[in-house]
Design a protein around this motif. Structure first.
Motif, PDB file in Angstrom:
ATOM      1  N   TYR A   1       0.828  -1.210   0.000  1.00  0.00           N
ATOM      2  CA  TYR A   1       0.000   0.000   0.000  1.00  0.00           C
ATOM      3  C   TYR A   1       0.861   1.259   0.000  1.00  0.00           C
ATOM      4  O   TYR A   1       0.591   2.222  -0.729  1.00  0.00           O
ATOM      5  CB  TYR A   1      -0.917  -0.016   1.224  1.00  0.00           C
ATOM      6  CG  TYR A   1      -1.755   1.235   1.387  1.00  0.00           C
ATOM      7  CD1 TYR A   1      -2.805   1.509   0.514  1.00  0.00           C
ATOM      8  CD2 TYR A   1      -1.488   2.143   2.407  1.00  0.00           C
ATOM      9  CE1 TYR A   1      -3.572   2.660   0.651  1.00  0.00           C
ATOM     10  CE2 TYR A   1      -2.242   3.300   2.546  1.00  0.00           C
ATOM     11  CZ  TYR A   1      -3.284   3.556   1.672  1.00  0.00           C
ATOM     12  OH  TYR A   1      -4.034   4.689   1.819  1.00  0.00           O
TER      13      TYR A   1
ATOM     14  N   SER B   1      -8.003   4.605  -2.119  1.00  0.00           N
ATOM     15  CA  SER B   1      -8.939   3.479  -2.155  1.00  0.00           C
ATOM     16  C   SER B   1      -8.506   2.423  -3.164  1.00  0.00           C
ATOM     17  O   SER B   1      -8.586   1.219  -2.899  1.00  0.00           O
ATOM     18  CB  SER B   1     -10.349   3.971  -2.485  1.00  0.00           C
ATOM     19  OG  SER B   1     -10.363   4.633  -3.747  1.00  0.00           O
ATOM     20  N   THR B   2      -8.008   2.862  -4.303  1.00  0.00           N
ATOM     21  CA  THR B   2      -7.545   1.917  -5.332  1.00  0.00           C
ATOM     22  C   THR B   2      -6.281   1.204  -4.864  1.00  0.00           C
ATOM     23  O   THR B   2      -6.126  -0.015  -5.051  1.00  0.00           O
ATOM     24  CB  THR B   2      -7.257   2.662  -6.646  1.00  0.00           C
ATOM     25  OG1 THR B   2      -8.423   3.372  -7.042  1.00  0.00           O
ATOM     26  CG2 THR B   2      -6.857   1.680  -7.742  1.00  0.00           C
TER      27      THR B   2
ATOM     28  N   LYS C   1      -7.250  -1.413  -2.261  1.00  0.00           N
ATOM     29  CA  LYS C   1      -7.926  -2.558  -2.877  1.00  0.00           C
ATOM     30  C   LYS C   1      -6.918  -3.490  -3.545  1.00  0.00           C
ATOM     31  O   LYS C   1      -6.948  -4.709  -3.365  1.00  0.00           O
ATOM     32  CB  LYS C   1      -8.948  -2.064  -3.906  1.00  0.00           C
ATOM     33  CG  LYS C   1      -9.764  -3.171  -4.585  1.00  0.00           C
ATOM     34  CD  LYS C   1     -10.805  -2.549  -5.491  1.00  0.00           C
ATOM     35  CE  LYS C   1     -11.673  -3.645  -6.129  1.00  0.00           C
ATOM     36  NZ  LYS C   1     -10.901  -4.491  -7.047  1.00  0.00           N
TER      37      LYS C   1
ATOM     38  N   ARG D   1      -8.636  -5.336   3.721  1.00  0.00           N
ATOM     39  CA  ARG D   1      -8.499  -3.994   3.186  1.00  0.00           C
ATOM     40  C   ARG D   1      -8.556  -2.945   4.293  1.00  0.00           C
ATOM     41  O   ARG D   1      -7.825  -1.943   4.256  1.00  0.00           O
ATOM     42  CB  ARG D   1      -9.610  -3.751   2.156  1.00  0.00           C
ATOM     43  CG  ARG D   1      -9.524  -2.417   1.472  1.00  0.00           C
ATOM     44  CD  ARG D   1     -10.666  -2.255   0.498  1.00  0.00           C
ATOM     45  NE  ARG D   1     -10.688  -0.933  -0.092  1.00  0.00           N
ATOM     46  CZ  ARG D   1     -11.693  -0.469  -0.828  1.00  0.00           C
ATOM     47  NH1 ARG D   1     -12.747  -1.225  -1.033  1.00  0.00           N
ATOM     48  NH2 ARG D   1     -11.644   0.750  -1.341  1.00  0.00           N
ATOM     49  N   LYS D   2      -9.398  -3.146   5.298  1.00  0.00           N
ATOM     50  CA  LYS D   2      -9.556  -2.169   6.370  1.00  0.00           C
ATOM     51  C   LYS D   2      -8.272  -1.997   7.181  1.00  0.00           C
ATOM     52  O   LYS D   2      -8.058  -0.954   7.790  1.00  0.00           O
ATOM     53  CB  LYS D   2     -10.701  -2.569   7.289  1.00  0.00           C
ATOM     54  CG  LYS D   2     -12.072  -2.425   6.635  1.00  0.00           C
ATOM     55  CD  LYS D   2     -13.167  -2.771   7.634  1.00  0.00           C
ATOM     56  CE  LYS D   2     -14.546  -2.585   7.013  1.00  0.00           C
ATOM     57  NZ  LYS D   2     -15.636  -2.933   7.948  1.00  0.00           N
TER      58      LYS D   2
ATOM     59  N   TYR E   1      -6.247   0.560   4.827  1.00  0.00           N
ATOM     60  CA  TYR E   1      -6.778   1.874   4.446  1.00  0.00           C
ATOM     61  C   TYR E   1      -7.957   2.202   5.315  1.00  0.00           C
ATOM     62  O   TYR E   1      -8.993   1.557   5.254  1.00  0.00           O
ATOM     63  CB  TYR E   1      -7.187   1.843   2.955  1.00  0.00           C
ATOM     64  CG  TYR E   1      -7.908   3.078   2.469  1.00  0.00           C
ATOM     65  CD1 TYR E   1      -7.339   4.346   2.643  1.00  0.00           C
ATOM     66  CD2 TYR E   1      -9.128   2.980   1.828  1.00  0.00           C
ATOM     67  CE1 TYR E   1      -7.983   5.471   2.194  1.00  0.00           C
ATOM     68  CE2 TYR E   1      -9.786   4.101   1.361  1.00  0.00           C
ATOM     69  CZ  TYR E   1      -9.199   5.355   1.537  1.00  0.00           C
ATOM     70  OH  TYR E   1      -9.845   6.474   1.083  1.00  0.00           O
TER      71      TYR E   1
ATOM     72  N   GLY F   1     -10.094   4.341   5.177  1.00  0.00           N
ATOM     73  CA  GLY F   1     -11.311   4.808   4.545  1.00  0.00           C
ATOM     74  C   GLY F   1     -12.311   3.707   4.286  1.00  0.00           C
ATOM     75  O   GLY F   1     -13.438   3.983   3.863  1.00  0.00           O
TER      76      GLY F   1
END
Length: 274
Positions: free
Chosen positions: A243, A253-254, A257, A267-268, A271, A273
């Motif tokens: 990341y 976000s991309t 993912k 994912r959380k 990121y 968000g």
């Protein structure tokens, strides 16, 4: 039919001269010549044991050129020994090209085992030894060293490194940043020598000890680092590394993912968000 000689790959002491095996002494005293990384160092070693053999310099700058001539001697029936300055040859030392060329030429290559600093450190570290990865020396330049450590942060195997005295402080600092200050590690210094020390604890504690005691910044070092832990922790560590790289080029976000897909991490965890 003429038979070829044997290339003996001989381990020598990493400090305590009593660690040179009787078999190593026999081989070093019987070969036609000893191929050495530093002939001055090896001459002193042989003299200590009352041996005098012809020496051939074989190091990273001349290995390719010397190999062809040495293989000709081996094919003619001479036996040779290959040694490094200390420990087991080819472990973070030159020689593998010569060994490979000898094997390709049909020459018998035989190991004479003995001391190895990495294995000696692992044996006293008290860290998992069923699976480990030897990384040798890290890059000398700060950026390259940090990049290498970042790639290794999710490695679940025990990690072994060699390090020089003038970089031990900054390397420990970079390891604490890459692996986390609480990652357990062992710092083995001057193994088998008079001032041998083996320190263990979290990386941040080892860094503090080294900075507080100038003696712990002298000599030769092996660092043994605990693996990343369970698979979930390793996936999260790798995901965060990816990341951090991807966000330089992609929206958060991309990047999150894609990093989650590549690493298998939630994912959380990468990121905030969501």
């Amino acid at each position: 039919m003429q038979t070829t000689g044997t290339l003996h790959v001989v381990a020598t002491p990493i400090g305590n001269l009593g660690d040179l095996s009787p078999r190593a002494l026999e081989v070093l005293g019987s070969v036609s010549a000893v191929c050495a990384e530093d002939t001055r160092h090896t001459r002193q070693l042989l003299a200590h044991f009352g041996l005098e053999r012809p020496l051939v310099a074989l190091h990273q700058h001349n290995e390719d050129a010397q190999a062809a001539q040495l293989i000709t001697r081996l094919q003619a029936g001479e036996s040779l020994a290959l040694v490094s300055d200390a420990g087991t040859p080819l472990v973070s030392d030159p020689g593998f090209r010569f060994v490979r060329a000898a094997r390709e030429a049909g020459v018998r290559v035989s190991p004479v085992p003995g001391a190895c600093a990495a294995i000696a450190a692992l044996s006293v570290a008290g860290l998992a030894s069923d699976r480990f990865a030897f990384e040798g020396f890290l890059p000398a330049k700060t950026g390259a060293r940090r990049e290498r450590l970042a790639r290794l942060a999710s490695e679940t195997r025990t990690l072994l490194f060699y390090e020089a005295a003038h970089r031990i402080d900054e390397t420990l600092e970079d390891m604490a940043a890459a692996f986390g200050p609480a990652r357990h590690a062992v710092l083995a210094r001057e193994l088998t020598k008079l001032f041998e020390t083996v320190l263990d604890g979290p990386l941040e504690a080892l860094l503090a000890q080294v900075r507080a005691d100038p003696n712990q910044r002298r000599g030769e070092f092996v660092l043994v680092i605990d693996g990343a832990g369970d698979d979930a922790e390793a996936r999260t560590t790798e995901g965060r590394r990816l990341y951090a790289k991807l966000i330089e080029h992609l929206p958060p976000s991309t990047a999150a993912k894609l990093a989650a897909e590549l690493s298998g991490a939630p994912r959380k965890a990468l990121y905030g968000g969501g």
